[in-house]
Structures are given as C-alpha cells and as structure tokens.
Motif scaffolding. Structure first.
Motif, PDB file in Angstrom:
ATOM      1  N   ARG A  68       0.846  -1.200   0.000  1.00 29.19           N
ATOM      2  CA  ARG A  68       0.000   0.000   0.000  1.00 29.19           C
ATOM      3  C   ARG A  68       0.874   1.240   0.000  1.00 29.19           C
ATOM      4  NH1 ARG A  68      -2.144   0.794   4.638  1.00 29.19           N
ATOM      5  NH2 ARG A  68      -3.150   2.684   3.939  1.00 29.19           N
ATOM      6  N   ASP A  69       0.333   2.304  -0.534  1.00 30.82           N
ATOM      7  CA  ASP A  69       1.050   3.572  -0.523  1.00 30.82           C
ATOM      8  C   ASP A  69       0.642   4.343   0.733  1.00 30.82           C
ATOM      9  OD1 ASP A  69       2.814   5.471  -1.458  1.00 30.82           O
ATOM     10  OD2 ASP A  69       1.279   6.534  -2.602  1.00 30.82           O
ATOM     11  N   PHE A  70       1.529   4.370   1.727  1.00 35.56           N
ATOM     12  CA  PHE A  70       1.276   5.140   2.948  1.00 35.56           C
ATOM     13  C   PHE A  70       2.498   5.988   3.236  1.00 35.56           C
ATOM     14  CE2 PHE A  70       2.960   1.043   4.330  1.00 35.56           C
ATOM     15  CZ  PHE A  70       3.969   1.406   5.204  1.00 35.56           C
ATOM     16  N   ASP A  71       2.276   7.052   3.986  1.00 35.06           N
ATOM     17  CA  ASP A  71       3.391   7.947   4.310  1.00 35.06           C
ATOM     18  C   ASP A  71       3.727   7.849   5.803  1.00 35.06           C
ATOM     19  OD1 ASP A  71       1.360   9.356   5.562  1.00 35.06           O
ATOM     20  OD2 ASP A  71       1.436  11.060   4.202  1.00 35.06           O
ATOM     21  N   ILE A  72       4.705   8.610   6.218  1.00 36.67           N
ATOM     22  CA  ILE A  72       5.172   8.582   7.605  1.00 36.67           C
ATOM     23  C   ILE A  72       4.062   9.017   8.562  1.00 36.67           C
ATOM     24  CG2 ILE A  72       6.165  10.908   7.484  1.00 36.67           C
ATOM     25  CD1 ILE A  72       7.741   8.010   9.434  1.00 36.67           C
ATOM     26  N   HIS A  73       3.177   9.885   8.112  1.00 37.57           N
ATOM     27  CA  HIS A  73       2.080  10.345   8.978  1.00 37.57           C
ATOM     28  C   HIS A  73       1.125   9.200   9.293  1.00 37.57           C
ATOM     29  CE1 HIS A  73       3.282  14.532   8.755  1.00 37.57           C
ATOM     30  NE2 HIS A  73       3.529  14.324   7.469  1.00 37.57           N
ATOM     31  N   GLU A  74       0.791   8.403   8.287  1.00 37.99           N
ATOM     32  CA  GLU A  74      -0.095   7.257   8.518  1.00 37.99           C
ATOM     33  C   GLU A  74       0.573   6.228   9.413  1.00 37.99           C
ATOM     34  OE1 GLU A  74      -2.315   3.660   6.091  1.00 37.99           O
ATOM     35  OE2 GLU A  74      -1.853   5.511   5.003  1.00 37.99           O
ATOM     36  N   LEU A  75       1.845   5.956   9.147  1.00 37.62           N
ATOM     37  CA  LEU A  75       2.579   4.985   9.968  1.00 37.62           C
ATOM     38  C   LEU A  75       2.645   5.462  11.417  1.00 37.62           C
ATOM     39  CD1 LEU A  75       4.245   2.393  10.196  1.00 37.62           C
ATOM     40  CD2 LEU A  75       6.244   3.710   9.447  1.00 37.62           C
ATOM     41  N   ALA A  76       2.946   6.729  11.619  1.00 37.89           N
ATOM     42  CA  ALA A  76       3.015   7.285  12.967  1.00 37.89           C
ATOM     43  C   ALA A  76       1.656   7.208  13.661  1.00 37.89           C
ATOM     44  CB  ALA A  76       3.506   8.733  12.911  1.00 37.89           C
ATOM     45  N   SER A  77       0.606   7.455  12.916  1.00 38.06           N
ATOM     46  CA  SER A  77      -0.738   7.367  13.470  1.00 38.06           C
ATOM     47  C   SER A  77      -1.041   5.933  13.927  1.00 38.06           C
ATOM     48  CB  SER A  77      -1.750   7.812  12.413  1.00 38.06           C
ATOM     49  OG  SER A  77      -3.052   7.552  12.831  1.00 38.06           O
ATOM     50  N   GLN A  78      -0.580   4.959  13.185  1.00 36.21           N
ATOM     51  CA  GLN A  78      -0.822   3.556  13.526  1.00 36.21           C
ATOM     52  C   GLN A  78      -0.123   3.147  14.822  1.00 36.21           C
ATOM     53  OE1 GLN A  78      -2.904   1.317  12.059  1.00 36.21           O
ATOM     54  NE2 GLN A  78      -3.568   3.081  10.870  1.00 36.21           N
ATOM     55  N   VAL A  79       1.014   3.763  15.101  1.00 33.27           N
ATOM     56  CA  VAL A  79       1.749   3.416  16.321  1.00 33.27           C
ATOM     57  C   VAL A  79       1.600   4.490  17.403  1.00 33.27           C
ATOM     58  CG1 VAL A  79       3.363   1.865  15.174  1.00 33.27           C
ATOM     59  CG2 VAL A  79       3.944   4.285  15.391  1.00 33.27           C
ATOM     60  N   ALA A  80       0.749   5.467  17.148  1.00 32.71           N
ATOM     61  CA  ALA A  80       0.338   6.491  18.115  1.00 32.71           C
ATOM     62  C   ALA A  80       1.486   7.363  18.630  1.00 32.71           C
ATOM     63  CB  ALA A  80      -0.410   5.862  19.277  1.00 32.71           C
ATOM     64  N   VAL A  81       2.302   7.873  17.696  1.00 33.80           N
ATOM     65  CA  VAL A  81       3.346   8.841  18.032  1.00 33.80           C
ATOM     66  C   VAL A  81       3.394   9.895  16.932  1.00 33.80           C
ATOM     67  CG1 VAL A  81       4.766   7.240  19.376  1.00 33.80           C
ATOM     68  CG2 VAL A  81       5.183   7.499  16.930  1.00 33.80           C
ATOM     69  N   SER A  82       4.152  10.935  17.147  1.00 36.58           N
ATOM     70  CA  SER A  82       4.286  11.959  16.117  1.00 36.58           C
ATOM     71  C   SER A  82       5.197  11.447  15.003  1.00 36.58           C
ATOM     72  CB  SER A  82       4.861  13.246  16.696  1.00 36.58           C
ATOM     73  OG  SER A  82       6.243  13.094  16.946  1.00 36.58           O
ATOM     74  N   PRO A  83       5.000  11.928  13.785  1.00 36.48           N
ATOM     75  CA  PRO A  83       5.851  11.502  12.663  1.00 36.48           C
ATOM     76  C   PRO A  83       7.329  11.779  12.900  1.00 36.48           C
ATOM     77  CG  PRO A  83       3.906  12.611  11.832  1.00 36.48           C
ATOM     78  CD  PRO A  83       3.894  12.776  13.323  1.00 36.48           C
ATOM     79  N   SER A  84       7.646  12.930  13.484  1.00 31.43           N
ATOM     80  CA  SER A  84       9.060  13.256  13.689  1.00 31.43           C
ATOM     81  C   SER A  84       9.700  12.338  14.737  1.00 31.43           C
ATOM     82  CB  SER A  84       9.233  14.724  14.077  1.00 31.43           C
ATOM     83  OG  SER A  84       8.549  15.000  15.268  1.00 31.43           O
ATOM     84  N   TYR A  85       8.961  12.013  15.794  1.00 33.95           N
ATOM     85  CA  TYR A  85       9.491  11.115  16.815  1.00 33.95           C
ATOM     86  C   TYR A  85       9.703   9.716  16.238  1.00 33.95           C
ATOM     87  CZ  TYR A  85       9.986   8.578  21.207  1.00 33.95           C
ATOM     88  OH  TYR A  85      10.459   7.785  22.213  1.00 33.95           O
ATOM     89  N   LEU A  86       8.726   9.226  15.491  1.00 31.72           N
ATOM     90  CA  LEU A  86       8.853   7.912  14.852  1.00 31.72           C
ATOM     91  C   LEU A  86      10.058   7.897  13.926  1.00 31.72           C
ATOM     92  CD1 LEU A  86       7.956   5.066  14.113  1.00 31.72           C
ATOM     93  CD2 LEU A  86       6.427   6.087  12.422  1.00 31.72           C
ATOM     94  N   PHE A  87      10.187   8.930  13.111  1.00 25.19           N
ATOM     95  CA  PHE A  87      11.293   9.010  12.165  1.00 25.19           C
ATOM     96  C   PHE A  87      12.639   8.895  12.900  1.00 25.19           C
ATOM     97  CE2 PHE A  87      14.385  11.099   9.466  1.00 25.19           C
ATOM     98  CZ  PHE A  87      14.056  10.660   8.190  1.00 25.19           C
ATOM     99  N   ARG A  88      12.798   9.680  13.974  1.00 26.30           N
ATOM    100  CA  ARG A  88      14.058   9.677  14.724  1.00 26.30           C
ATOM    101  C   ARG A  88      14.343   8.327  15.376  1.00 26.30           C
ATOM    102  NH1 ARG A  88      11.992  14.251  16.794  1.00 26.30           N
ATOM    103  NH2 ARG A  88      11.865  13.389  18.882  1.00 26.30           N
ATOM    104  N   MET A  89      13.341   7.759  16.040  1.00 25.58           N
ATOM    105  CA  MET A  89      13.542   6.507  16.752  1.00 25.58           C
ATOM    106  C   MET A  89      13.775   5.340  15.785  1.00 25.58           C
ATOM    107  SD  MET A  89      13.611   7.262  19.891  1.00 25.58           S
ATOM    108  CE  MET A  89      14.291   8.844  19.434  1.00 25.58           C
ATOM    109  N   PHE A  90      13.039   5.335  14.687  1.00 21.79           N
ATOM    110  CA  PHE A  90      13.191   4.275  13.686  1.00 21.79           C
ATOM    111  C   PHE A  90      14.586   4.344  13.077  1.00 21.79           C
ATOM    112  CE2 PHE A  90      12.658   1.861   9.852  1.00 21.79           C
ATOM    113  CZ  PHE A  90      11.641   0.957  10.111  1.00 21.79           C
ATOM    114  N   LYS A  91      15.003   5.536  12.702  1.00 22.97           N
ATOM    115  CA  LYS A  91      16.325   5.715  12.089  1.00 22.97           C
ATOM    116  C   LYS A  91      17.435   5.352  13.068  1.00 22.97           C
ATOM    117  CE  LYS A  91      19.184   8.119   9.169  1.00 22.97           C
ATOM    118  NZ  LYS A  91      19.425   8.192   7.850  1.00 22.97           N
ATOM    119  N   LYS A  92      17.253   5.694  14.333  1.00 22.62           N
ATOM    120  CA  LYS A  92      18.257   5.388  15.341  1.00 22.62           C
ATOM    121  C   LYS A  92      18.422   3.874  15.510  1.00 22.62           C
ATOM    122  CE  LYS A  92      19.594   6.676  20.023  1.00 22.62           C
ATOM    123  NZ  LYS A  92      19.250   7.503  21.186  1.00 22.62           N
TER     124      LYS A  92
END
Length: 158
Positions: A68-92
């Motif tokens: 499916r075509d989803f973006d970081i906002h949808e993914l963050a919504s699914q795990v109940a965090v902000s997109p920027s926090y998810l991005f940082r933690m995932f990348k780390k």
C-alpha cells in the motif's frame, strides 16, 4: 531509571564516605561520582524499551502493508506517536528511514515475484506497491545493483 538500585547505592556510599571522613575518602568519593556519571550516561545512550516496541510495531505495520502507498504520517498514526518522533527513533534503531525500509521490503518481495515468468516486471512493480515501473526499476537497481530484468535473467540462469 535505576531499576537495580545501583545509583541509590552509589549515592549512599558517597554520603557514607563524606560523613565518615576517613583516609582516602576523597578518592573514593571521586570514583563513586565517576561511576554515577557513567551509569547515567549508559542509561541515556540505550534505547528505551518503549522505543524498541515502537519500532517493532512499525516494522509489523510495514511488513503487513508494504504494497500500500502510505506515508510517515499514517505509519506514525498507527503506532500512536508523532511523525518526527517515529522518524528519529526508527532511524536510530534501524539505520534507515521508515520509508526506505518499506522500499527494502518491497524489493525483497519483488525478488521473489520475479522468479515467476508469468508476471511482467510491470506486474511485479504493481504487486509490491510501485505505481511507476520506472521508479520501481530505479529503486530496484539502487538497492540490488542490477535492474529487475537482469536480476530475473541471472536467477533463471542459476
């Protein structure tokens, strides 16, 4: 933070040495304070358990919905965090961004589908979630070092 009570023990030893005023107290206090510093530093350099869980939930979602075509906002919504926090933690934790990881998963699935000669490269691209076959070919080449067609030929020759 101090689940094992290590910091509490160290602080108690600092206090005991300070109030006892025995020989070598200053040196012991210095060592205890260094140990406290290192314990705190170690704690803050480790990923918290909730981050690991957050990344694991994100990985589950990516593996389940990679086509499916989803973006970081949808993914963050699914795990109940902000997109920027998810991005940082995932990348780390994973050393790649969530969307780059999704492309890795897509290309891994595409490699399996390319073994089926009944499917065209365009069909494979569509099945793994790429709307544009040219973009699929570019991402495939970037991640594998070869084009989808060349990959298929090399696997069929094996």
């Amino acid at each position: 933070m101090d689940e094992r009570g290590t910091l509490r023990s160290l602080f108690e030893m600092v206090y005991a040495e300070f109030t006892a005023n025995r020989p070598c107290s200053a040196e012991l206090i210095s060592c205890y304070l260094q140990a406290i510093f290192l314990q705190v530093r170690q704690h803050f350099s480790e990923l918290p358990r909730e981050t690991t869980s957050l990344v694991e939930r994100s990985l589950g979602y990516i593996h389940e919905h990679y086509a499916r075509d989803f973006d970081i906002h949808e993914l963050a919504s699914q795990v109940a965090v902000s997109p920027s926090y998810l991005f940082r933690m995932f990348k780390k934790k994973m050393q790649v961004t969530p969307m780059h990881y999704r492309n890795i998963v897509r290309i891994d699935k595409a490699k399996l589908l390319l073994a089926d000669q009944q499917l065209t490269v365009d069909d494979v691209a569509e099945r793994v979630g790429f709307d544009d076959p040219k973009y699929f070919a570019r991402v495939f080449r970037d991640l594998t070092g070869t084009t989808p067609s060349a990959y298929r030929r090399s696997r069929l020759a094996d």
